[in-house]
Design an enzyme around this catalytic site. Structure first.
Site, PDB file in Angstrom:
ATOM      1  N   HIS A  34     -11.522  -7.232  -2.759  1.00  0.00           N
ATOM      2  CA  HIS A  34     -10.837  -6.554  -1.648  1.00  0.00           C
ATOM      3  C   HIS A  34     -11.480  -6.988  -0.344  1.00  0.00           C
ATOM      4  CE1 HIS A  34      -8.157  -3.492  -3.501  1.00  0.00           C
ATOM      5  NE2 HIS A  34      -8.790  -3.967  -4.566  1.00  0.00           N
ATOM      6  N   SER A  39       0.860  -1.190   0.000  1.00  0.00           N
ATOM      7  CA  SER A  39       0.000   0.000   0.000  1.00  0.00           C
ATOM      8  C   SER A  39       0.899   1.243   0.000  1.00  0.00           C
ATOM      9  CB  SER A  39      -0.876   0.014   1.259  1.00  0.00           C
ATOM     10  OG  SER A  39      -0.044   0.161   2.403  1.00  0.00           O
ATOM     11  N   GLY A  84     -10.234  -4.802   6.861  1.00  0.00           N
ATOM     12  CA  GLY A  84     -10.052  -4.931   8.307  1.00  0.00           C
ATOM     13  C   GLY A  84     -10.743  -6.132   8.913  1.00  0.00           C
ATOM     14  N   ASP A 116      -4.752  -9.159   3.845  1.00  0.00           N
ATOM     15  CA  ASP A 116      -3.782  -8.483   4.695  1.00  0.00           C
ATOM     16  C   ASP A 116      -4.077  -8.764   6.175  1.00  0.00           C
ATOM     17  OD1 ASP A 116      -1.949  -6.796   5.836  1.00  0.00           O
ATOM     18  OD2 ASP A 116      -2.680  -4.955   4.943  1.00  0.00           O
ATOM     19  N   THR A 117      -5.313  -8.484   6.581  1.00  0.00           N
ATOM     20  CA  THR A 117      -5.699  -8.587   7.995  1.00  0.00           C
ATOM     21  C   THR A 117      -5.377  -9.960   8.596  1.00  0.00           C
ATOM     22  OG1 THR A 117      -7.403  -6.914   7.693  1.00  0.00           O
ATOM     23  CG2 THR A 117      -7.722  -8.436   9.530  1.00  0.00           C
ATOM     24  N   ASP A 120      -1.032  -1.398  -4.087  1.00  0.00           N
ATOM     25  CA  ASP A 120      -2.395  -1.557  -3.553  1.00  0.00           C
ATOM     26  C   ASP A 120      -2.993  -0.178  -3.266  1.00  0.00           C
ATOM     27  OD1 ASP A 120      -4.574  -2.958  -2.532  1.00  0.00           O
ATOM     28  OD2 ASP A 120      -3.725  -3.106  -0.508  1.00  0.00           O
ATOM     29  N   ASP A 179      -7.100   3.717  -7.379  1.00  0.00           N
ATOM     30  CA  ASP A 179      -8.371   3.640  -6.654  1.00  0.00           C
ATOM     31  C   ASP A 179      -9.023   5.009  -6.613  1.00  0.00           C
ATOM     32  OD1 ASP A 179     -10.499   3.279  -5.064  1.00  0.00           O
ATOM     33  OD2 ASP A 179      -9.407   2.575  -3.299  1.00  0.00           O
ATOM     34  N   ALA A 188     -10.753  -9.441   1.689  1.00  0.00           N
ATOM     35  CA  ALA A 188     -11.060 -10.874   1.576  1.00  0.00           C
ATOM     36  C   ALA A 188     -10.529 -11.712   2.742  1.00  0.00           C
ATOM     37  CB  ALA A 188     -10.522 -11.410   0.248  1.00  0.00           C
ATOM     38  N   SER A 189     -10.034 -11.065   3.790  1.00  0.00           N
ATOM     39  CA  SER A 189      -9.547 -11.854   4.929  1.00  0.00           C
ATOM     40  C   SER A 189     -10.695 -12.632   5.564  1.00  0.00           C
ATOM     41  CB  SER A 189      -8.893 -10.949   5.976  1.00  0.00           C
ATOM     42  OG  SER A 189      -7.548 -10.708   5.609  1.00  0.00           O
TER      43      SER A 189
HETATM   44  P1  13P Z   1      -8.357  -7.411   4.383  1.00  0.00           P
HETATM   45  O1  13P Z   1      -8.375  -6.271   5.344  1.00  0.00           O
HETATM   46  O2  13P Z   1      -9.642  -8.180   4.411  1.00  0.00           O
HETATM   47  O3  13P Z   1      -7.184  -8.306   4.557  1.00  0.00           O
HETATM   48  O4  13P Z   1      -8.266  -6.783   2.894  1.00  0.00           O
HETATM   49  C1  13P Z   1      -7.044  -6.360   2.355  1.00  0.00           C
HETATM   50  C2  13P Z   1      -7.212  -5.592   1.089  1.00  0.00           C
HETATM   51  O5  13P Z   1      -8.258  -5.511   0.490  1.00  0.00           O
HETATM   52  C3  13P Z   1      -6.016  -4.914   0.575  1.00  0.00           C
HETATM   53  O6  13P Z   1      -6.287  -4.171  -0.572  1.00  0.00           O
HETATM   54  O1  G3H Z   2      -6.282  -2.048   1.780  1.00  0.00           O
HETATM   55  C1  G3H Z   2      -5.728  -1.959   2.846  1.00  0.00           C
HETATM   56  C2  G3H Z   2      -4.529  -2.797   3.146  1.00  0.00           C
HETATM   57  O2  G3H Z   2      -4.832  -3.686   4.193  1.00  0.00           O
HETATM   58  C3  G3H Z   2      -3.327  -1.939   3.443  1.00  0.00           C
HETATM   59  O3  G3H Z   2      -3.495  -1.237   4.629  1.00  0.00           O
HETATM   60  O4  G3H Z   2      -2.911   1.160   4.266  1.00  0.00           O
HETATM   61  O5  G3H Z   2      -2.735   0.068   6.540  1.00  0.00           O
HETATM   62  O6  G3H Z   2      -1.086  -0.469   4.718  1.00  0.00           O
HETATM   63  P1  G3H Z   2      -2.496  -0.024   5.060  1.00  0.00           P
HETATM   64 ZN    ZN Z   3      -8.185  -3.243  -0.562  1.00  0.00          ZN
END
Ligand code: 13P
Ligand code: G3H
Ligand code: ZN
Length: 308
Positions: free
Chosen positions: A210, A49, A181, A255-256, A82, A104, A212-213
């Site tokens: 997006h 990101s 998140g 990510d989460t 990202d 975005d 998708a955790s």
């Molecule tokens: P999560 O917060 O569900 O992991 O999503 C990450 C994401 O969409 C990064 O672009």
């Molecule tokens: O889309 C969000 C990702 O989880 C990246 O998050 O901006 O805290 O690095 P961040």
């Molecule tokens: Zn995202």
């Protein structure tokens, strides 16, 4: 081997599977992600990101990605920006060596989003870099939401068709009810799969999920057992991830889950030995926890054993 994002996602689109796009903010996350891809024989998308780039420096992001992709030269890897927020941010990433960028502009009106995306596509394609854009807003949808409210938030499939045709974007993130998140759904998890299928039918390009955790039970428990608090948190159920792939999702942003899995181990070690201050004693189990999550996800999404 660093490859263009489209190389990975066009194959996934044609063969109908999902590729995890995993965020990283340091060597440990990246190392764990690569070890999992190696063990799963899976193609891979690693993503940073703007915040991660600010934290590490863009030269470090690209440098680490290149070193790791050389170390695992049999794995096709795309390095993706990202949530790029401006043309300049995408341009910098392209110049630095990213092989895929997201612009975005989804919070802007449709025409502005289209115009900015087309501009990024033109610049990126000149350098052989592929582009992702987003339509709709990333937020959860409630059971009792009205049709009008839903339409105001989620992707409009007809707009998606026009957007893809006119911008020539390589892959699209349609908002279908996920959010970033650990707190994705207030009630029962709910995604608009019908809308997703319609977007796929009308655009026929790789699609991106997006937020998708999943927050698998064992990851939640490890965080809670370490003394962490995740009250009210909810991820995307595994069945929903699989259903999304059937509906046309090919890039699955995660990510989460990695953050929670890693930090649970760091806190566990900190609690268990208050005299410990060797960083490696915290980070080694943290990396193992991320590796387990990523490996499992690659099998679930169908990208395992897709290197050829
Ligand atoms: P999560 O917060 O569900 O992991 O999503 C990450 C994401 O969409 C990064 O672009
Ligand atoms: O889309 C969000 C990702 O989880 C990246 O998050 O901006 O805290 O690095 P961040
Ligand atoms: Zn995202």
């Amino acid at each position: 081997m660093l490859v263009v994002g489209s190389d990975i996602l066009q194959k996934a689109h044609k063969e109908g599977y999902g590729v995890g796009a995993f965020n990283f903010v340091n060597f440990e996350m990246l190392n764990a992600i690569f070890e999992a891809a190696d063990e799963a024989s899976s193609p891979l998308i690693i993503q940073a990101s703007e915040g991660a780039i600010k934290y590490m420096g863009i030269d470090m992001v690209v440098g680490m990605a290149k070193i790791m992709s050389n170390r695992y030269s049999h794995i096709p890897v795309a390095l993706h920006l990202d949530h790029g927020t401006t043309f300049e941010s995408c341009q910098k990433a392209i110049e630095a060596g990213f092989t895929s960028v997201m612009i975005d502009a989804s919070h802007h009106p449709f025409e502005e989003n289209l115009e900015l995306t087309a501009k990024v596509v033109e610049a990126a394609h000149k350098e052989g870099v592929s582009v992702e854009a987003e339509l709709g807003r990333l937020m959860g949808i409630e059971d009792n939401i009205s049709v009008d409210e839903k339409d105001a938030v989620l992707v409009n499939p007809k707009e998606a068709e026009i957007f893809v045709r006119e911008s020539k974007v390589d892959y699209l993130a349609p908002a279908i009810g996920t959010s970033h998140g650990a707190f994705k759904f207030k009630g029962e998890p709910k995604l608009d799969f019908k809308r997703l299928q319609e977007v796929k039918r009308l655009t026929n390009i790789p699609l991106v999920l997006h937020g998708a955790s999943a927050i698998p039970d064992y990851v939640r428990e490890s965080f809670l057992n370490s003394g962490g608090d995740l009250k009210g948190s909810k991820g995307v159920p595994f069945e929903f991830l699989q259903e999304s792939i059937k509906g046309g999702i090919n890039k699955v942003n995660t990510d989460t889950d990695l953050r929670i899995a890693f930090m649970a181990e760091v806190r566990r070690v900190a609690n268990e030995d208050k005299t410990q201050f060797d960083l490696r004693k915290f980070f080694t189990p943290g990396m193992q926890a991320i590796k387990k999550v990523v490996l499992e996800r690659m099998h679930l999404l169908g990208s395992a054993n897709k290197i050829s």
